[in-house]
Design an enzyme around this catalytic site. Structure first.
Site, PDB file in Angstrom:
ATOM      1  N   HIS A   1       9.026  -8.255  -1.879  1.00  0.00           N
ATOM      2  CA  HIS A   1       8.102  -7.161  -2.027  1.00  0.00           C
ATOM      3  C   HIS A   1       8.528  -6.797  -3.428  1.00  0.00           C
ATOM      4  O   HIS A   1       9.566  -6.123  -3.468  1.00  0.00           O
ATOM      5  CB  HIS A   1       8.356  -6.211  -0.682  1.00  0.00           C
ATOM      6  CG  HIS A   1       7.012  -7.021   0.140  1.00  0.00           C
ATOM      7  ND1 HIS A   1       6.316  -5.812   1.253  1.00  0.00           N
ATOM      8  CD2 HIS A   1       7.597  -7.594   0.808  1.00  0.00           C
ATOM      9  CE1 HIS A   1       5.572  -6.878   1.645  1.00  0.00           C
ATOM     10  NE2 HIS A   1       6.418  -7.809   1.901  1.00  0.00           N
TER      11      HIS A   1
ATOM     12  N   HIS B   1       3.929   1.578  -2.368  1.00  0.00           N
ATOM     13  CA  HIS B   1       3.895   1.858  -3.215  1.00  0.00           C
ATOM     14  C   HIS B   1       2.954   1.009  -4.499  1.00  0.00           C
ATOM     15  O   HIS B   1       3.207   1.332  -5.277  1.00  0.00           O
ATOM     16  CB  HIS B   1       5.825   1.378  -3.911  1.00  0.00           C
ATOM     17  CG  HIS B   1       6.262   1.599  -2.704  1.00  0.00           C
ATOM     18  ND1 HIS B   1       6.426   1.231  -1.775  1.00  0.00           N
ATOM     19  CD2 HIS B   1       7.307   2.577  -2.638  1.00  0.00           C
ATOM     20  CE1 HIS B   1       7.761   2.003  -0.715  1.00  0.00           C
ATOM     21  NE2 HIS B   1       7.974   3.342  -1.737  1.00  0.00           N
TER      22      HIS B   1
ATOM     23  N   GLU C   1       0.819  -0.981  -0.070  1.00  0.00           N
ATOM     24  CA  GLU C   1      -0.230  -0.254   0.311  1.00  0.00           C
ATOM     25  C   GLU C   1       0.828   1.172   0.150  1.00  0.00           C
ATOM     26  O   GLU C   1       0.087   2.241   0.229  1.00  0.00           O
ATOM     27  CB  GLU C   1      -0.767   0.406   0.902  1.00  0.00           C
ATOM     28  CG  GLU C   1      -0.285   0.420   2.671  1.00  0.00           C
ATOM     29  CD  GLU C   1      -1.238   0.288   3.763  1.00  0.00           C
ATOM     30  OE1 GLU C   1      -2.368  -0.187   3.003  1.00  0.00           O
ATOM     31  OE2 GLU C   1      -1.094   0.843   4.874  1.00  0.00           O
TER      32      GLU C   1
HETATM   33 ZN   LIG Z   1       6.807  -0.627  -0.280  1.00  0.00          ZN
END
Ligand SMILES: [Zn+2]
Length: 223
Positions: free
Chosen positions: A180, A114, A112
């Protein structure tokens, strides 16, 4: 608390979650999915236009609509409580009182901070107190909460809390190991690193039980 933009930027880069609940406004569902798609379509158009892209090009023409539909119906579809998997449970006829582990559940979520993908695996376990759920229910619960803008710790907690509610027991645990893309592909660009989070409820707080769960996760399933 400092509330300037730099501070917010840093908070996001450190991926700190502020609450176990997804922060939503009370009017989140005041407009329909179709209305949301129309609005987001215009916003995406605006972003691409601002970047200087030619939206009359055949390849880009459909992008705003595609992205808007994907946001509302797919990757953020789990914001809508109506899409929560139904909570049908069964009596534990077999009197199986041991731990049940559903491992290697695929996680596709979105950071949330990026809006870039989080991709990994969740391993979920519970000890039945007389109630069981269908195995695929655990996959569906993981998928439902993953389809939101997320922070991994919050995703982990939301999965455990939902299963605790459905099963009527505190004895639920979940470990998530995920990459991520905001860390792997930009910023620090560390392609090898992954993030592990864990939430242990009830009996899983005991060393022996937690150890057993972690040992099952390590099992190499061949089929
Ligand atoms: Zn991030």
């Amino acid at each position: 608390m400092i509330q300037n933009e730099d501070f917010q930027d840093e908070l996001g880069n450190d991926h700190i979650a502020t609450s176990a609940q997804t922060p939503m406004r009370s009017d989140a569902f005041a407009i329909s999915d179709e209305e949301k798609i129309e609005l987001i379509k215009k916003d995406v158009e605006n972003i691409l236009n601002t970047l200087g892209l030619d939206l009359t090009d055949d390849s880009l023409k459909g992008t705003p609509n595609r992205v808007a539909k994907m946001f509302v119906k797919e990757i953020f579809g789990g914001l809508n409580p109506n899409k929560k998997p139904s909570s049908s449970t069964f009596d534990n006829k077999y009197k199986y009182g041991e731990m049940l582990v559903e491992k290697n559940i695929v996680v596709y979520s979105t950071c949330e901070h990026h809006l870039l993908p989080i991709v990994g695996r969740a391993h979920v376990a519970y000890i039945s107190n007389g109630t069981v759920v269908g195995l695929s229910k655990m996959n569906r619960i993981v998928d439902y909460y993953a389809k939101r803008p997320q922070v991994q710790e919050r995703l982990n907690i939301q999965i455990v809390q939902e299963l605790q509610k459905v099963l009527g027991t505190e004895d639920v645990a979940c470990v998530i190991d995920a990459k991520h893309l905001c860390v792997n592909s930009r910023g620090i660009r560390d392609i090898e690193s992954s993030t592990v989070t864990a939430e242990f409820g009830g009996k899983f707080k005991e060393d022996k039980v937690r150890r057993e769960f972690l040992d099952y996760i390590k099992l190499d399933t061949q089929f």
